[in-house]
Design an enzyme around this catalytic site. Sequence first.
Site, short mmCIF file in Angstrom:
data_model
loop_
_atom_site.label_atom_id
_atom_site.label_comp_id
_atom_site.label_asym_id
_atom_site.label_seq_id
_atom_site.Cartn_x
_atom_site.Cartn_y
_atom_site.Cartn_z
N GLU A 139 37.13 -91.82 -56.58
CA GLU A 139 36.35 -92.93 -55.94
C GLU A 139 36.60 -94.22 -56.82
OE1 GLU A 139 34.16 -93.03 -54.00
OE2 GLU A 139 34.23 -90.72 -53.40
N TYR A 187 27.29 -97.79 -55.34
CA TYR A 187 27.96 -96.99 -54.42
C TYR A 187 28.65 -95.64 -55.04
CZ TYR A 187 31.97 -95.15 -51.53
OH TYR A 187 32.76 -94.28 -51.11
N ASP A 197 29.20 -98.03 -48.15
CA ASP A 197 30.50 -98.69 -48.31
C ASP A 197 30.54 -99.22 -46.94
OD1 ASP A 197 31.36 -96.82 -46.52
OD2 ASP A 197 33.04 -96.32 -47.56
#
Length: 359
Positions: free
Chosen positions: A34, A115, A133
């Site tokens: 991520e 996020y 996102d």
Amino acid sequence: MTEFSASVLTWFRENGRELPWRGTRDPYAVWLSEIILQQTQVKQGWEYWQRFMRRWPTVEQLAAATEDEVLREWQGLGYYSRARNLHFAARQIVGMGGFPQTLDGIRQLKGVGDYTAAAIGSIAFGLPAAVVDGNVYRLLSRYFGIDTPINTSQGKKVFTALAQSLLPEAPAATAALSEAGSIYGEFNQAMMDFGAMQCTPQSPRCPLCPLQDSCVALREGRIGQLPVKRKTLKVKERHLVYVYVRWQGMTAIRRRPAGDIWQGLWEPLLIESEPAAPLGADITPNRLSISNTQHIIAASQLIKKGVRHVLTHRVLYADFYLWEPAEKPALPAGYIWIAESDIDSYAVPRLVEQLLSAL
């Protein structure tokens, strides 16, 4: 489960991308993916994720690395604050005795926002947190016909609440639970893939979309108008002059200081002019106190001129010179001598890497 959510999940199970970090619920592997995929395309990020996992298979090993080692491994990926945050957070995790398993705990990690926390929490720990996102903004704004600007505080609230409301209910979806993670993690990945592969920014695959019958933007002919983004960014220009100093097999570099682009990365001798000043001519030193600037430029060989490099908030224009003085020059504060053969051991910005390759 809503019809929308069921359709997206069905599509994902048939068409979702096979990515190396999707075969695990290891929070370190998920977190690493991520962070790397922030501001990075999957194709490029894939290579870097594998590179980091090979070199530092555990968070403890990453935490034990030096910042220079991490930056060097990150070189070419851009947005280097992510690498520094990654290294700092690795040490946070080790200091905590393990990876935090709550959203609030994950958010405490350096470089982790809402996020990223939702992605890690849902995939690695099965937490019911929706991700939002760019792909999700686009999908939701088109499907539901929402024209609230996505880069405003109101837009973030609207789309976050909507995405959260669309999460499948775990008890009803237990039978569909994948080995890679919870139904929440699976749904979040489905939303991201659907936006990246189906509901794309340009030329979305509307004729093949399982949501076409109920998509507001398609019905109203607004696909090209959504999502809405308020224009607020002003792009500035910066003009740089780099001088590669070569003296008896050595060269001069410095580590860029905090408070500016490329913090912690290395670069050759830098002269930065005001945008209005003609490069290579009447240059006024800005970041370095060099009394003989004009002499250096006049005595140097021009290697590259006007190299354009685009960042998010800036467009950089760089000239690159080679200076081979007869005597060893005194360096400005902050610069060090290194063997030219060792320069590949130092992490440099992509622009500098391109300039050095011209030698």
